[in-house]
Design a protein around this motif. Structure first.
Motif, PDB file in Angstrom:
ATOM      1  N   GLU A  64       9.268  13.283   9.475  1.00  0.00           N
ATOM      2  CA  GLU A  64       9.499  13.176   8.038  1.00  0.00           C
ATOM      3  C   GLU A  64      10.751  13.947   7.627  1.00  0.00           C
ATOM      4  OE1 GLU A  64       5.970  14.417   6.086  1.00  0.00           O
ATOM      5  OE2 GLU A  64       4.783  12.690   6.726  1.00  0.00           O
ATOM      6  N   LEU A  65      10.982  15.126   8.256  1.00  0.00           N
ATOM      7  CA  LEU A  65      12.179  15.902   7.934  1.00  0.00           C
ATOM      8  C   LEU A  65      13.434  15.135   8.313  1.00  0.00           C
ATOM      9  CD1 LEU A  65      13.656  18.474   7.072  1.00  0.00           C
ATOM     10  CD2 LEU A  65      13.297  19.369   9.391  1.00  0.00           C
ATOM     11  N   PHE A  66      13.483  14.638   9.550  1.00  0.00           N
ATOM     12  CA  PHE A  66      14.647  13.855   9.977  1.00  0.00           C
ATOM     13  C   PHE A  66      14.784  12.581   9.132  1.00  0.00           C
ATOM     14  CE2 PHE A  66      14.649  16.317  13.953  1.00  0.00           C
ATOM     15  CZ  PHE A  66      16.013  16.477  14.132  1.00  0.00           C
ATOM     16  N   GLY A  67      13.644  12.007   8.762  1.00  0.00           N
ATOM     17  CA  GLY A  67      13.681  10.813   7.936  1.00  0.00           C
ATOM     18  C   GLY A  67      14.282  11.072   6.570  1.00  0.00           C
ATOM     19  N   THR A  68      13.904  12.200   5.976  1.00  0.00           N
ATOM     20  CA  THR A  68      14.445  12.550   4.665  1.00  0.00           C
ATOM     21  C   THR A  68      15.948  12.760   4.735  1.00  0.00           C
ATOM     22  OG1 THR A  68      12.363  13.601   4.017  1.00  0.00           O
ATOM     23  CG2 THR A  68      14.333  14.216   2.775  1.00  0.00           C
ATOM     24  N   VAL A  69      16.378  13.515   5.746  1.00  0.00           N
ATOM     25  CA  VAL A  69      17.813  13.753   5.912  1.00  0.00           C
ATOM     26  C   VAL A  69      18.535  12.441   6.216  1.00  0.00           C
ATOM     27  CG1 VAL A  69      19.561  14.967   7.259  1.00  0.00           C
ATOM     28  CG2 VAL A  69      17.426  16.120   6.686  1.00  0.00           C
ATOM     29  N   ILE A 276      24.175   8.728  15.515  1.00  0.00           N
ATOM     30  CA  ILE A 276      23.573   9.126  16.778  1.00  0.00           C
ATOM     31  C   ILE A 276      22.257   9.869  16.584  1.00  0.00           C
ATOM     32  CG2 ILE A 276      24.460  11.465  17.174  1.00  0.00           C
ATOM     33  CD1 ILE A 276      24.603   8.577  19.694  1.00  0.00           C
ATOM     34  N   LEU A 277      22.003  10.395  15.370  1.00  0.00           N
ATOM     35  CA  LEU A 277      20.811  11.222  15.193  1.00  0.00           C
ATOM     36  C   LEU A 277      20.042  10.893  13.918  1.00  0.00           C
ATOM     37  CD1 LEU A 277      19.076  13.568  16.242  1.00  0.00           C
ATOM     38  CD2 LEU A 277      20.584  15.135  15.006  1.00  0.00           C
ATOM     39  N   PHE A 278      20.599  11.236  12.769  1.00  0.00           N
ATOM     40  CA  PHE A 278      19.838  11.179  11.526  1.00  0.00           C
ATOM     41  C   PHE A 278      19.371   9.770  11.172  1.00  0.00           C
ATOM     42  CE2 PHE A 278      22.404  15.120  10.490  1.00  0.00           C
ATOM     43  CZ  PHE A 278      21.344  15.983  10.700  1.00  0.00           C
ATOM     44  N   ILE A 279      20.294   8.814  11.187  1.00  0.00           N
ATOM     45  CA  ILE A 279      19.948   7.456  10.762  1.00  0.00           C
ATOM     46  C   ILE A 279      18.995   6.776  11.737  1.00  0.00           C
ATOM     47  CG2 ILE A 279      20.892   5.167  10.259  1.00  0.00           C
ATOM     48  CD1 ILE A 279      23.349   6.552   9.106  1.00  0.00           C
ATOM     49  N   PRO A 280      19.235   6.841  13.069  1.00  0.00           N
ATOM     50  CA  PRO A 280      18.259   6.234  13.988  1.00  0.00           C
ATOM     51  C   PRO A 280      16.849   6.809  13.853  1.00  0.00           C
ATOM     52  CG  PRO A 280      20.307   6.664  15.141  1.00  0.00           C
ATOM     53  CD  PRO A 280      20.430   7.304  13.796  1.00  0.00           C
ATOM     54  N   VAL A 281      16.731   8.135  13.708  1.00  0.00           N
ATOM     55  CA  VAL A 281      15.400   8.739  13.578  1.00  0.00           C
ATOM     56  C   VAL A 281      14.738   8.286  12.281  1.00  0.00           C
ATOM     57  CG1 VAL A 281      14.114  10.900  13.430  1.00  0.00           C
ATOM     58  CG2 VAL A 281      16.050  10.717  14.984  1.00  0.00           C
ATOM     59  N   ILE A 284      13.501   4.760  12.907  1.00  0.00           N
ATOM     60  CA  ILE A 284      12.312   4.808  13.761  1.00  0.00           C
ATOM     61  C   ILE A 284      11.100   5.212  12.928  1.00  0.00           C
ATOM     62  CG2 ILE A 284      11.227   6.055  15.678  1.00  0.00           C
ATOM     63  CD1 ILE A 284      14.051   6.245  16.933  1.00  0.00           C
ATOM     64  N   GLY A 285      11.294   6.180  12.028  1.00  0.00           N
ATOM     65  CA  GLY A 285      10.202   6.596  11.141  1.00  0.00           C
ATOM     66  C   GLY A 285       9.743   5.473  10.226  1.00  0.00           C
ATOM     67  N   ILE A 286      10.674   4.637   9.776  1.00  0.00           N
ATOM     68  CA  ILE A 286      10.302   3.470   8.964  1.00  0.00           C
ATOM     69  C   ILE A 286       9.415   2.537   9.767  1.00  0.00           C
ATOM     70  CG2 ILE A 286      11.194   1.371   7.893  1.00  0.00           C
ATOM     71  CD1 ILE A 286      11.652   3.727   6.156  1.00  0.00           C
ATOM     72  N   GLY A 287       9.791   2.277  11.002  1.00  0.00           N
ATOM     73  CA  GLY A 287       8.981   1.408  11.848  1.00  0.00           C
ATOM     74  C   GLY A 287       7.596   1.966  12.092  1.00  0.00           C
TER      75      GLY A 287
END
Length: 657
Positions: A64-69, A276-281, A284-287
């Protein structure tokens, strides 16, 4: 026994992070085989590894943290890429289309959501503005085709600024929990606060950024951290006044886009870390949120999905059609306008996620929206490519060349550089104000100071001895983990338009899997000249140039033909073998009338040329999505490359900028 006990879903921080990095690394490679975009691949992988799939990962606080960012990062990059200067070049058409592509899908969405899907008022507004927003997913296609200056493309860019801003404004109102008797007052207060907030962001952020970048030069990574901090400040301030944080991130991007050059190293860092990090994670969280059980629960989800997809495309097509009539665009320009703006991605994900987390929309609408994102991204890319190619093919031929061409020559062995520099200096005569940049890339394990100085000294010695051309050549020495990546980065830094390099080795099995230097350079945007000769340039008596169909429509066509015309000596022959005889007049217009070369023209098709010792053959390898791309031509060229003993060749890959 603990080793074999059930460990899923993963709970240890290191195992979770390892799994995520593995997914981010592998997903694009796997789904590229079936031509699924990276955005879709990450969402699909999120479904597979999430709690409703294989249950490898749980959507815990770290996700959720990475998703928010990641969500904030997407909106920040959207703001950075939407240059308000584009709005000035097509102000009238941008305003007309911007309002049309917002209002028409919004009204259509209201009718469908209320009357067909039977949604509540707040959900109706949220789904309706989702139809209004769009993401320019297919914009890289028009850049490669060279039609990014067409009025329809500029209109799409300007219209995106208008419609996305209106969407985010309504989003900030639609997600509030206003009481009925204070609705008018609360909306007025929110508009007032938002006006003050916008003024402060757009006035102070550029001033602060200019001061920071000017005075803080000691540590470059600090510039990137400064940007992240500014995004967080803007997002936090937006949340405090009652709007969504993503609006603050978007506004920060718009406010700072003039302070960050598009080709700067800082912009490269922004793209790199995000992609490479924030957007892919985040994706993935959306999926991981998608409940796959709904897919088999009944026909309702498929009904909702069909309705949303049909409404999404209908709204954007009607907006493009009405704008075409008002702005007097052609049918092809209308289709290009529709293709560019029919994809739903960044802002759509943000809107629908907010609605789902606030329990405004249910899981069926959420899942159906994900399908809208997948389908619209694929369809938009197809329509944009098809329409863009038709615009190029129908446009009148122009013989304008670039005004600031720069040639980069990567050298691996200073003792074998004569042919490369000879060709590059012939090309450079077209633009005497710019030197030829000779670069040597060293691997990390060869980066000692003594070795760098030794190689640089050898380069400079050979340059000085090469026909006294030291005044027109500039030597560059670089250290990089990858030779191809170092070449591409140097090309960006020095704004090179052409790369001339030696290419003699056949690909090994591992190189075919992971790509050799040639393959990596194909991902760049420059015009490539891959030289494979077993003799000196001056030993050839005849140059044979094989011209495939539609090459005349490539942005770099004129530049390429004029450069090739500089290669032979005055007494030599230059032969153009043309697949499409109708292109002959356009080729002739690129060659000076007072030409001393013996030039002849003939047709040849895709036949493999003969290999005479005094001939050198120039062939074209065409990038996918380019207007002249032809699988048959590329297959014939690759057969020639692999033909044993056929060494005297120049493989040209046309650039698109």
């Amino acid at each position: 026994m603990a080793l074999f006990s059930p460990i899923l879903p993963l709970h240890e921080p290191l195992s979770i992070f390892t799994a995520i990095m593995g997914i981010v690394l592998i997903s694009p490679f796997l789904f590229k085989l079936v031509k699924i975009p990276d955005v879709a691949s990450f969402i699909i992988m999120g479904v597979l590894v999430g709690p409703y799939g294989l249950n490898i990962l749980a959507r815990d606080s770290s996700i959720e943290l990475f998703g928010t960012v990641g969500l904030l990062y997407i909106m920040f990059m959207a703001g950075l890429e939407l240059d308000p200067e584009k709005l000035k070049t097509s102000r009238k058409s941008s305003i007309v289309f911007g309002l049309a592509t917002f209002i028409i899908p919004f009204i259509l969405g209201l009718l469908v959501s209320k009357n067909i899907l039977q949604l509540e008022n707040q959900a109706t507004v949220l789904v309706s503005i989702m139809f209004s927003t769009h993401t320019l997913v297919a914009y890289p296609i028009v850049r490669k085709l060279g039609v990014n200056r067409d009025v329809s493309v500029l209109t799409a860019i300007g219209g995106t600024i208008i419609t996305d801003t209106l969407v985010l404004l309504i989003l900030s109102i639609a997600t509030q929990n206003f009481q009925g008797n204070t609705l008018g007052f609360e909306v007025l207060k929110l508009v007032l606060y938002f006006g003050i907030y916008t003024f402060l962001i757009f006035y102070f952020f550029p001033i602060i950024a200019r001061w920071f970048f000017k005075h803080i030069k000691r540590d470059r990574p600090v510039h990137y951290l400064f940007l992240l901090f500014m995004v967080c400040i803007s997002s936090f301030a937006a949340e405090r006044i009652g709007t969504e944080p993503i609006i603050g991130a978007f506004m920060a991007g718009l406010a700072l886009n003039r302070s960050i050059p598009k080709n700067s190293l800082l912009m490269h860092h922004v793209d790199f870390v995000g992609n490479i990090l924030f957007i892919p994670v985040f994706l993935i969280g959306i999926g991981m949120l998608i409940d796959t059980r709904v897919l088999i629960s009944g026909p309702y989800l498929w009904y909702v999905t069909s309705v949303l997809i049909a409404t999404a495309f209908a709204g954007k097509w009607l907006a493009a059609f009405i704008s075409q009539k008002m702005l007097k665009f052609s049918n092809i320009q209308r289709n290009l306008l529709f293709g560019l703006t029919s994809s739903h991605a960044a802002a759509t994900i943000a809107i629908i996620l907010i609605g789902y987390e606030k329990h405004i929309i249910d899981i069926a609408i959420f899942n159906a929206t994900v399908f809208v994102i997948l389908v619209s991204s694929l369809v938009a890319s197809f329509i944009t490519e098809k329409s863009g190619k038709r615009i190029v093919l129908n446009s009148s031929f122009t013989n304008e060349t670039k005004h600031s061409e720069r040639i980069l020559v990567p050298i691996s062995n200073p003792l074998n550089m004569a042919n490369l520099i000879g060709i590059a200096t012939c090309f450079q005569k077209l633009n005497q104000t710019e030197p030829v940049y000779v670069i040597n890339i060293l691997n990390e394990n060869r980066s000692s100071r003594e070795n760098i100085l030794k190689i640089r000294e050898s380069l400079e010695t050979n340059v000085a001895e090469f026909n006294n051309l030291n005044e027109t050549l500039k030597v560059i020495t670089r250290v990089d983990l990858s030779i191809s990546s170092g070449i591409i980065r140097a090309a960006k830094e020095y704004m090179a338009t052409d790369i001339v390099f030696g290419w003699v080795e056949k690909s090994t099995t591992s190189q075919r899997l992971f790509g050799n230097i040639f393959d990596h350079l194909l991902t760049s945007q420059q015009t490539l000249y891959a030289i494979n000769m077993n003799r000196n340039l001056t030993d050839f008596n005849k140059f044979v140039v094989h011209i495939p169909s539609n090459l005349e429509h490539e942005p770099s066509f004129v530049s390429i033909i004029q450069k090739l015309n500089k290669l032979p000596k005055p007494d030599d022959q230059l032969v153009f073998e043309i697949e499409n005889w109708a292109e002959l007049p356009n080729i002739k217009t690129t060659i000076p009338k007072k030409n001393k070369h013996k030039i002849s023209f003939k047709t040849n098709g895709f036949g493999i040329p003969g290999n005479k010792p005094d001939e050198i053959h120039v062939l074209f390898l065409l990038r996918k999505q380019s207007v002249s791309y032809n699988l048959k031509n590329n297959t014939a060229v690759k057969e020639l490359i692999s033909k044993e003993g056929f060494n005297n060749q120049i493989i040209v890959v046309p650039g698109y900028e």
